[in-house]
Design a protein around this motif. Structure first.
Motif, PDB file in Angstrom:
ATOM      1  N   MET A   1       0.850  -1.193   0.000  1.00  0.00           N
ATOM      2  CA  MET A   1       0.000   0.000   0.000  1.00  0.00           C
ATOM      3  C   MET A   1       0.879   1.234   0.000  1.00  0.00           C
ATOM      4  O   MET A   1       1.893   1.287   0.657  1.00  0.00           O
ATOM      5  N   MET A   2       0.448   2.222  -0.777  1.00  0.00           N
ATOM      6  CA  MET A   2       1.226   3.459  -0.819  1.00  0.00           C
ATOM      7  C   MET A   2       1.255   4.122   0.544  1.00  0.00           C
ATOM      8  O   MET A   2       0.255   4.179   1.239  1.00  0.00           O
ATOM      9  N   SER A   3       2.417   4.646   0.898  1.00  0.00           N
ATOM     10  CA  SER A   3       2.578   5.330   2.176  1.00  0.00           C
ATOM     11  C   SER A   3       1.834   6.646   2.132  1.00  0.00           C
ATOM     12  O   SER A   3       1.996   7.445   1.219  1.00  0.00           O
ATOM     13  N   LEU A   4       0.981   6.882   3.137  1.00  0.00           N
ATOM     14  CA  LEU A   4       0.182   8.096   3.196  1.00  0.00           C
ATOM     15  C   LEU A   4       0.830   9.112   4.104  1.00  0.00           C
ATOM     16  O   LEU A   4       1.553   8.763   5.022  1.00  0.00           O
TER      17      LEU A   4
ATOM     18  N   PRO B   1      -4.708   5.059  -9.643  1.00  0.00           N
ATOM     19  CA  PRO B   1      -4.833   3.726 -10.248  1.00  0.00           C
ATOM     20  C   PRO B   1      -3.890   3.554 -11.437  1.00  0.00           C
ATOM     21  O   PRO B   1      -3.489   4.523 -12.088  1.00  0.00           O
ATOM     22  N   ARG B   2      -3.541   2.311 -11.694  1.00  0.00           N
ATOM     23  CA  ARG B   2      -2.770   1.945 -12.887  1.00  0.00           C
ATOM     24  C   ARG B   2      -3.736   1.374 -13.907  1.00  0.00           C
ATOM     25  O   ARG B   2      -4.535   0.479 -13.606  1.00  0.00           O
TER      26      ARG B   2
ATOM     27  N   VAL C   1      -4.750  -0.392  -4.762  1.00  0.00           N
ATOM     28  CA  VAL C   1      -4.791  -1.299  -3.609  1.00  0.00           C
ATOM     29  C   VAL C   1      -6.196  -1.496  -3.078  1.00  0.00           C
ATOM     30  O   VAL C   1      -6.452  -2.426  -2.309  1.00  0.00           O
ATOM     31  N   LYS C   2      -7.118  -0.604  -3.453  1.00  0.00           N
ATOM     32  CA  LYS C   2      -8.482  -0.730  -2.944  1.00  0.00           C
ATOM     33  C   LYS C   2      -9.390  -1.523  -3.866  1.00  0.00           C
ATOM     34  O   LYS C   2     -10.518  -1.839  -3.480  1.00  0.00           O
ATOM     35  N   GLY C   3      -8.945  -1.847  -5.063  1.00  0.00           N
ATOM     36  CA  GLY C   3      -9.796  -2.651  -5.935  1.00  0.00           C
ATOM     37  C   GLY C   3      -9.514  -2.386  -7.390  1.00  0.00           C
ATOM     38  O   GLY C   3      -8.538  -1.723  -7.759  1.00  0.00           O
TER      39      GLY C   3
ATOM     40  N   PRO D   1     -10.712   2.679  -7.508  1.00  0.00           N
ATOM     41  CA  PRO D   1     -10.795   3.438  -8.753  1.00  0.00           C
ATOM     42  C   PRO D   1     -12.246   3.674  -9.163  1.00  0.00           C
ATOM     43  O   PRO D   1     -13.142   2.863  -8.880  1.00  0.00           O
ATOM     44  N   GLU D   2     -12.448   4.776  -9.857  1.00  0.00           N
ATOM     45  CA  GLU D   2     -13.778   5.122 -10.350  1.00  0.00           C
ATOM     46  C   GLU D   2     -13.607   5.859 -11.660  1.00  0.00           C
ATOM     47  O   GLU D   2     -12.799   6.785 -11.774  1.00  0.00           O
TER      48      GLU D   2
END
Length: 1593
Positions: free
Chosen positions: A1-4, A310-311, A361-363, A281-282
């Motif tokens: 997960m990307m570091s926030l 997102p990628r 990472v969320k979907g 992503p949306e």
């Protein structure tokens, strides 16, 4: 997960954990009533329930009934409100909304009246606490509300005597039947009239003021209506009848307000999740389907949102699309959230379903679109449908549904790349042409910056005139820099145009000051605290930035206040001391050694509010302020000391400050709480309060003034009017230092050409990069040394187009990464690149020649253009024309389709006709200029026997001393087959007669590696073919090739992987977008893939052998197209094949190679170290340790370690005992590879090792105190003295040194300071008396050490020999001295010792010493005395000094003039000695002074001598003096002289001189006689004198 960032990481725990616990403590318990008409109602948003019937029966024991009965009386509106509350789900009540489950929940929560009262007193709070609960996502608590017609009237009410804040207390069980008066202030729904913080500063000020005013009004108790409950013993029916209409209306209004609150809170949290937290992503803009004509281009576009970014991957019929195969077919772009797939020259194979898949990472989410390709009718001009055409007829546009589109959007007079400066006004404009023009259908004009929609503000103004779209930056700042996109939307269709805007720093007020920071934002705002973040500037003014100053200004004022005294380097800073309810703006200034920068653009205003209040303000609409606050009626409770805060943690730590975060306690009463923060140094219990004067209102606190590098613990206490609570649990020890490191510099900076004023720059992200803000790029003209920033706003991604460059100049680039901790070091400079357009049409081919000619056709050959236009040549077009009588005709096309080879047969020519030819090359940019007309060639049948010229002679694999020459066989082979080739070469500038043959024997192959070249020299080559008839015409000369190995040249590398697979690998970092790898064997294309598989990814290509065998022997080469000759080769011969196969077998069945076998050594402390080293180990490698066939393990005796990075395996034993004798074995295992090594330690080997370990252990203990590094020794100084010296270590000021000789202490005058670590004892003029045993002792409180030196026997002899040697070396040259006795030869030494043996030689004959010739030493003088020298004494004299080992000679020549002069001087001195011996002299007896009284007798006598007898005379006062009666002078026996005065008087005073004289000389001896008169006589004489004078008178 990307570091926030920390403010997003910790938002989640505050938003859920704190919400859950806080609301659990505020939700009131529903009470069960005994009768069906009793109801539960909610008072305010605390949702507590109280039944009047329950109060009326308070004397009975508390009981509960089935809540479903109570619930069944609920009105439909209450049920709807419940459903809404349940739809806003939470972790605590994540259940079905079914009525039965809610009833079960209520039945579980039922309690007695006392518990109800306790729950209420915990739950009732001010509107601030309720708003915080709603903001934080309150748990959906169900409210069983009744319709107003079913609500039971309350008992009689009366106003409380005075409105005041209620003190909190819990109602005890023994008072539950008592009637209590209380007043509890609660803000109800209809009293909340402050809306969310608006965008304008004026509205923000008004809302903040309104909020503070209402709260102050509540605190003072003005305008508060209070209801009072009195005890009543009336019946239940009377209670219903007395229920007031006011209560019914109030309850109905509260239900509506609560429902609205929940809906608004839902909307707020939905937006909060989208904007601030991680989300899947949306697709903002979905894909749309297309129907296009054949040969058209089509572009799919979509816009995707999500965090992390997102990628996006593109699929065709669920197969991933590779944009490299075929080259140029697909173009995939992703810029600033906009993603596109462009398909060039569509054909029927492109008909498919296309999918864009966005994943983080969320979907993952996908969007689909279809492509339909149609074939045009023959009567339509094909040129109108050419790829990329924008001039299609109106009816040919295609919609997603297959219909002709109604609109065509085009941009005219577009805006270029813009450059501005901070503070200037910048405008972007573009004319938009839409056809057909339909007045009722107007376009939507949208502007984007970096893919983000721009909205009008005081900084940005937009205008649309119907034709012209413009955007104006009224006051440009660096925040405005970016990619600006104009999008024109017509219904479902849109077109867009983009270009970049650059904003430079304004001129600094002080020369050398840095640029202004940018993008100032306010994060994590609370009542008295906000975190300000910013981005560092690209320009530091030539001096490193020392830090930043943060300024704040209250909205509505113009006074700026500096928030920090010393500059901070970290680009985030917590600002404290804000006034609650007020709004602030912030700015940041950078500072370096030259001065302070201009301030940044101010931040957006932020209000100092509790997060709960801010959420409530955002979610509640504004309503008129009525000045009245409705409160519930409850007896004031006693004050409750709040409990300890929970979940205390450090959310950010830098070297300047530490930020703490915690959750409020569950037990805190009704009134607000504040906090005290305490700290202590880790490991101690000395707690100190940080905010001693003002408690903290927010659950955040920034701690300053901490010592950098130290560890601290923190804890927090709550306080209210009742007192200070217990402290929270202390945090873990936190080191005061920056947790976020400055990123490492990027690498692999690679520029590529773009336009004539821009360059595309790519780089690789630095490793372990955290929280990167972006990158700064700088450029410099090669050789200037002056670096200029290419961007002033950090760019994300690893690709950037640098604009504003000078065409034709060579530039280098460098990149640095940016995060909150600072700017990284610059990357390495890129390779220089010349700024010019990336793709252009190629230059003309040249050197057109005829390769074969028959009666009706000719084969032409030519050379590739020198300038390919920046891309690969796609083909050639040939033209020809007839030449009749020297007059050329018109040009005709020889080929319609481009030919890829540089040889082409032109057919259907006329025999014996003369023709001229020209060739034009083509690439992606188009067809280049044709070559000049060739020389005339006659079309006729060639009948010569020898072959024609080879063609396409090229050089490849050019290195500093070699290259590979390739060519193609002649088209015309002659009358017999070709049997071989000859290669000629010469230097490019050499004359034609200097061609020389490279090979003597015919070459059968069409390639040759030529070696022996001179580095830096340019060469040309040509090839001739031969057949049985002879050698044919040479080919055209090749292009000049300079023998050099270019920078970055790579070679083909053979590799055998862990599975034994053999492959050839080639890497290229100079590839363009159209470059490809071409593998060949023996310089012929590889067509058979059964033995070799080729895999290419990016800039790397691998050729893998499937089963290496003899059929695979040969030269394998790899060339990269569209580059400047990048190529390399690798030869696999039989020997190399055997080596590779052996290596492959070793990898399949591997052993771990050892760099060294198992060995043992003794460490400094006497520890025994067993070790071996493997050449390489992976991270999974392990080792087993075996002693005498029994495995041993890591523990107290054995310290084992395996270092996979270095391959070192070791085991250390503290001591070596007798039982440790045996065999030691290390067994290694790394995957499937193994190895082991053993060491046998038995017998004498073991004993020697053990003794050495014991000795080393003792030595280590000795060295813990003062000790000798070098033992006591001696040296002879240049002064020939002996110095005893030793080197010491580990000494201190108190260390003493004592010297002994033969066990007797030597007293040393000076104390040694040990500065140089050397102790010395100087022995002057060392001799045999100094023989003995010397000892020196070092000692202090840590121990002592001694060193001994014996200077006896042999040791003494050796020392004396050295002393004698030094003395002999110090001897001066022999000198000659004449004396009265003879001639003396002498030399001086430093000093003389008896051990130095002296010998004399006269004319090579050893001198025998006699009374006349003798030697001796006087002090430091060594001499040879020759008495009464004679002529026989002439000659060369040598003094031989023997030191015990070596003789040292000094020589002098005593002959000739030297002898004569010495002899004459001897004679003179001899006569002078005789004269001196016989001259007259006074030997003694006369005093210098004689004092005598008048009247006394004076007798003086002395002795004189001389040969002959001297004459004697006297002088008085320098006058001759002879004997008389008064003074008698005598000279007797020739030697005795006397002087007598019988009665001295004052007349006898004076100087008397005795003069003696003979023929050898005269000598005088003086004596002074002083006669004095006694005092009485003097006085008597004086008186007599006076009388005589009187008498005469």
């Amino acid at each position: 997960m990307m570091s926030l960032p920390f403010y997003q990481r910790h938002h989640d725990h505050y938003d859920h954990a704190y919400r859950h616990k806080a609301l659990q403590s505020t939700v009131s318990q529903y009470q069960k009533e005994t009768k069906s008409k009793s109801a539960v109602y909610a008072q305010g948003s605390t949702a507590y329930a109280r039944s009047s019937a329950a109060y009326r029966h308070a004397s009975a024991a508390g009981f509960s009934l089935d809540s479903s009965a109570a619930y069944s009386h609920g009105s439909s509106s209450a049920y709807d409100l419940e459903s809404a509350a349940y739809s806003y789900g939470s972790a605590a009540y994540d259940q079905s909304a079914a009525q039965s489950k809610r009833s079960a929940a209520y039945s579980l929560e039922s309690e007695s009246l006392s518990n109800s009262s306790a729950a209420y007193s915990h739950g009732s709070e001010s509107i601030n606490k309720l708003a915080a609960a709603y903001r934080l996502g309150s748990e959906a608590y169900s409210l069983g509300l009744k319709d107003s017609n079913l609500m039971i009237e309350d008992q009689s009410y009366k106003m409380s005597p005075k409105a005041k804040r209620a003190k909190q207390s819990l109602v005890s069980e023994d008072k539950e039947n008592e009637v209590t008066d209380y007043s509890v202030p609660v803000f109800t729904g209809r009293a909340v009239n402050i809306s969310g913080i608006t965008d304008t500063e004026e509205e923000r000020i008004k809302e903040s003021a309104a909020y503070v005013a209402k709260r102050n009004l509540f605190a003072t108790g003005e305008g508060i209506s209070v209801s009072k409950v009195a005890a009543s013993s009336t019946s239940e029916e009377e209670y219903h009848e007395k229920k007031s209409r006011k209560v019914a209306i109030r309850e109905s209004a509260e239900r509506v307000a609560l429902k609205k609150t929940i809906e608004e809170t839902q909307a707020f949290h939905k937006k909060l999740n989208q904007d601030k937290l991680l989300h899947a992503p949306e697709f903002i803009i979905e894909l749309r389907s297309h129907t296009v004509w054949e040969k058209q281009n089509v572009k799919f576009r979509c816009s995707v949102a999500g965090w992390p970014a997102p990628r996006v991957t593109w699929y065709k019929n669920n197969v991933p699309i590779n944009d490299q195969t075929p080259p140029g077919k697909y173009i995939i772009e992703s810029r600033y959230g906009l993603h596109s797939l462009e398909i060039n020259e569509c054909d029927f194979d492109d008909i498919a379903q296309y999918r864009a898949s966005a994943m983080n990472v969320k979907g993952e989410v996908s969007a689909y679109a279809s492509l339909v390709v149609k074939r045009y009718k023959p009567d339509i001009d094909a040129s109108l449908l050419h790829a990329g055409s924008v001039s299609m007829p109106l009816g040919l546009g295609v919609s997603p549904h297959g219909y002709a589109s109604r609109f065509e959007i085009s941009f005219v007079d577009t805006f270029d790349v813009a450059f501005g400066r901070e503070g200037e006004t910048m405008s972007l404009g573009c004319r938009v042409v839409i056809s057909p023009d339909i007045k009722r259908f107007k376009p939507d004009i949208e502007w984007y910056r970096n893919g983000v929609l721009i909205t009008p503000s005081k900084w940005v103004q937009m205008h649309w005139s119907g034709e012209q779209a413009s955007l104006t930056l009224t006051h440009a700042n660096k925040e405005d820099e970016g990619l600006y996109t104009l999008r024109v939307v017509m219904g479902e269709y849109f077109e867009e145009f983009s270009n970049y805007v650059f904003v430079r720093d304004a001129d600094a007020e002080m020369p050398g000051a840095p640029g202004a920071p940018l993008d100032v934002q306010c994060l994590d705002a609370n009542k008295d605290y906000v975190i300000v973040s910013w981005k560092q500037p690209a320009v530091d003014g030539g001096n490193s930035i020392l830090g930043y100053f943060i300024d704040r200004c209250e909205v509505g004022t113009s006074h700026w206040t500096q928030c920090n005294e010393t500059p901070v380097k970290f680009a985030r800073f917590p600002v404290t001391g804000l006034v609650e309810g007020r709004s602030y703006i912030f700015r940041v200034r950078a500072v370096n050694s030259a001065g302070v920068s201009l301030p940044s653009r101010v931040s957006e205003p932020v209000a100092a509010l509790d997060p709960a209040d801010r959420a409530r303000l955002r979610s509640h609409p504004s309503a008129p302020w009525t000045g009245q606050i409705i409160v519930t009626e409850e007896e004031p409770a006693e004050g409750v000391v709040p409990g300890p805060p929970t979940d205390l943690q450090v959310i950010e730590a830098t070297k300047n400050y530490v930020v703490l975060s915690w959750k409020p306690p569950g037990q805190r009463g009704h009134e607000g709480i504040m906090y005290f923060v305490e700290k202590c140094i880790a490991g101690t219990e000395d707690w100190q309060r940080m905010n001693t004067e003002i408690p903290v209102k927010s659950p955040r606190f920034a701690v300053f003034d901490l010592a950098e590098g130290k560890s601290y613990c923190f804890r927090v206490r709550c306080c209210n009017s009742a007192g200070i609570g217990e402290p929270s649990e202390a945090t873990e020890a936190t080191v005061v230092d920056d947790k976020l490191d400055i990123p490492k510099p990027p690498d692999h900076v690679m520029p590529t050409r773009n336009t004539d004023t821009s360059v595309v720059l790519t780089w690789k992200e630095p490793s372990d990069a955290k929280e990167l803000v972006g990158y700064y790029i700088e450029s410099s003209v090669v050789g200037s040394g002056l670096w200029e920033p290419c961007n002033n706003n950090p760019v994300k991604g690893t690709r950037f187009i640098c604009h504003g460059l000078k065409n034709g100049e060579n530039y280098i680039f460098r990149v640095r990464a940016v995060n909150a901790a600072g700017l990284s070091e610059f990357s390495q400079d890129s390779e220089p690149i010349e700024v010019k357009a990336a793709i252009a049409a190629p230059s003309p081919p040249y050197d057109i020649t005829v390769l074969e000619s028959v009666h009706d056709s000719m084969v032409l050959g030519w050379k590739q253009p020198e300038v390919t236009g920046g891309t690969e040549i796609t083909g050639y077009y040939v033209n020809y024309r007839e030449v009749i009588d020297g007059v050329p005709g018109r040009w005709m096309e020889a080929n319609i389709k481009a030919v890829s080879e540089r040889a082409y047969r032109i057919e259907n020519l006329k025999e014996n006709m003369v023709y001229q030819f020209q060739v034009a090359a083509a690439n992606l940019a188009g067809v280049g200029t044709p070559s000049p007309a060739s020389q005339p060639f006659k079309c006729e049948e060639w009948t010569i026997a020898v072959p024609g010229p080879p063609h396409d002679v090229t050089c490849t694999e050019v290195r500093k001393d070699s290259l590979v020459l390739l060519w193609k066989e002649p088209v015309y082979t002659g009358r017999s087959p070709i049997i071989g080739y000859y290669v000629d070469m010469k230097e490019t500038q050499a004359k034609e007669e200097l061609w020389k043959s490279v090979n003597e024997k015919l070459l059968q192959k069409k390639f040759l590696k030529i070696g022996g070249l001179k580095e830096g020299v340019s060469y040309v080559f040509r090839v001739r073919a031969a057949n049985q008839a002879g050698v044919g015409k040479p080919s055209d000369v090749s292009r000049p090739a300079i023998a050099e190995t270019r920078t970055g040249t790579k070679e083909v590398v053979v590799n055998v992987d862990d599975d034994g697979v053999i492959s050839l690998n080639f890497e290229c970092d100079q590839m363009s977008a159209n470059s490809t790898f071409v593998w060949s064997k023996n310089y012929e294309p590889i067509e058979d893939d059964s033995r070799l598989s080729i895999d290419t990814k990016g800039g790397k290509s691998k050729a893998t052998f499937k089963d290496l065998a003899e059929d695979d022997l040969g030269i394998y080469s790899c060339a990269v197209t569209d580059t400047d000759g990048v190529s390399s080769s690798y030869t696999i011969n039989e020997e190399e094949m055997k080596r590779l196969l052996a290596l492959s077998h070793e990898h399949k069945f591997p052993t771990i190679p050892l760099a060294s076998e198992l060995a043992v050594e003794i460490l400094e402390k006497g520890e025994v170290r067993f070790w071996l080293q493997a050449e390489k180990l992976s991270g999974n490698a392990k080792a087993d340790f075996v002693f005498n066939d029994k495995e041993i393990f890591n523990g107290e005796k054995y310290k084992m370690k395996v270092d996979q990075k270095t391959g070192l395996v070791e085991m250390i034993m503290d001591t070596l005992e007798d039982k440790d004798e045996g065999t030691y074995t290390f067994q290694l295992q790394d995957g499937k590879a193994t190895n082991q090594s053993s060491l046998v330690l038995i017998g004498d080997v073991f004993k020697k090792l053990r003794d050495e370990a014991n000795f080393q252990q003792k030595e280590w203990h000795r060295k813990q105190g003062p000790h000798f590094v070098d033992k006591l020794g001696w040296e002879v100084t240049d002064d020939c003295n002996v110095m005893l010296k030793c080197k010491v270590a580990n000494i201190k000021k108190e260390t003493q040194i004592v010297w002994y000789k033969d066990s007797r202490e030597i007293m040393v005058d000076e104390e040694h300071d040990f500065k140089d670590g050397v102790c010395t004892l100087l022995i002057s003029e060392f001799s045999r008396k100094d023989t003995g045993t010397y000892e020196v002792i070092l000692k202090d409180d840590r121990g002592k050490d001694s060193s001994e030196l014996k200077l006896t026997d042999t040791a003494f002899s050796d020392l004396m020999n050295e002393v004698c040697r030094r003395i002999a070396l110090s001897a001066t040259d022999l000198k000659i001295q004449s004396t009265a006795e003879g001639i003396r030869l002498y030399s001086y030494v430093t000093y003389y010792v008896e051990d130095l043996r002296v010998g004399w030689v006269h004319n090579d004959t050893q001198i025998k010493f006699t009374d006349r010739v003798k030697t001796g030493v006087t002090g430091e003088q060594i001499w040879l005395q020759i008495n009464e020298p004679t002529p026989q004494d002439k000659g060369k004299y040598t003094m031989d000094l023997f030191d015990g080992n070596t003789g040292h000679k000094k020589t002098v020549d005593l002959s000739g003039q030297a002898f004569d002069e010495a002899f004459a001087e001897f004679q003179r001195l001899k006569q002078a000695a005789i004269a001196e011996k016989n001259r007259a002299r006074v030997l003694g007896g006369l005093p210098d002074v004689v004092t005598i009284q008048e009247g006394k007798a004076l007798n003086l006598s002395c002795t004189v001598w001389g040969d002959p007898t001297p004459e004697v005379s006297w002088l008085k006062n320098e006058k001759s003096f002879v004997s008389d009666a008064n003074c008698i002078l005598k000279f007797e026996a020739g030697k005795n002289v006397s002087f007598s005065i019988s009665n001295v008087s004052t007349h006898d005073s004076g100087k008397y001189s005795l003069v003696v004289k003979n023929k050898y000389g005269t000598e005088t001896s003086d004596v002074t006689v002083s006669v004095y008169i006694p005092e009485e006589e003097r006085q008597s004489e004086q008186e007599n004198t006076k009388e005589d004078k009187k008498t005469r008178a």
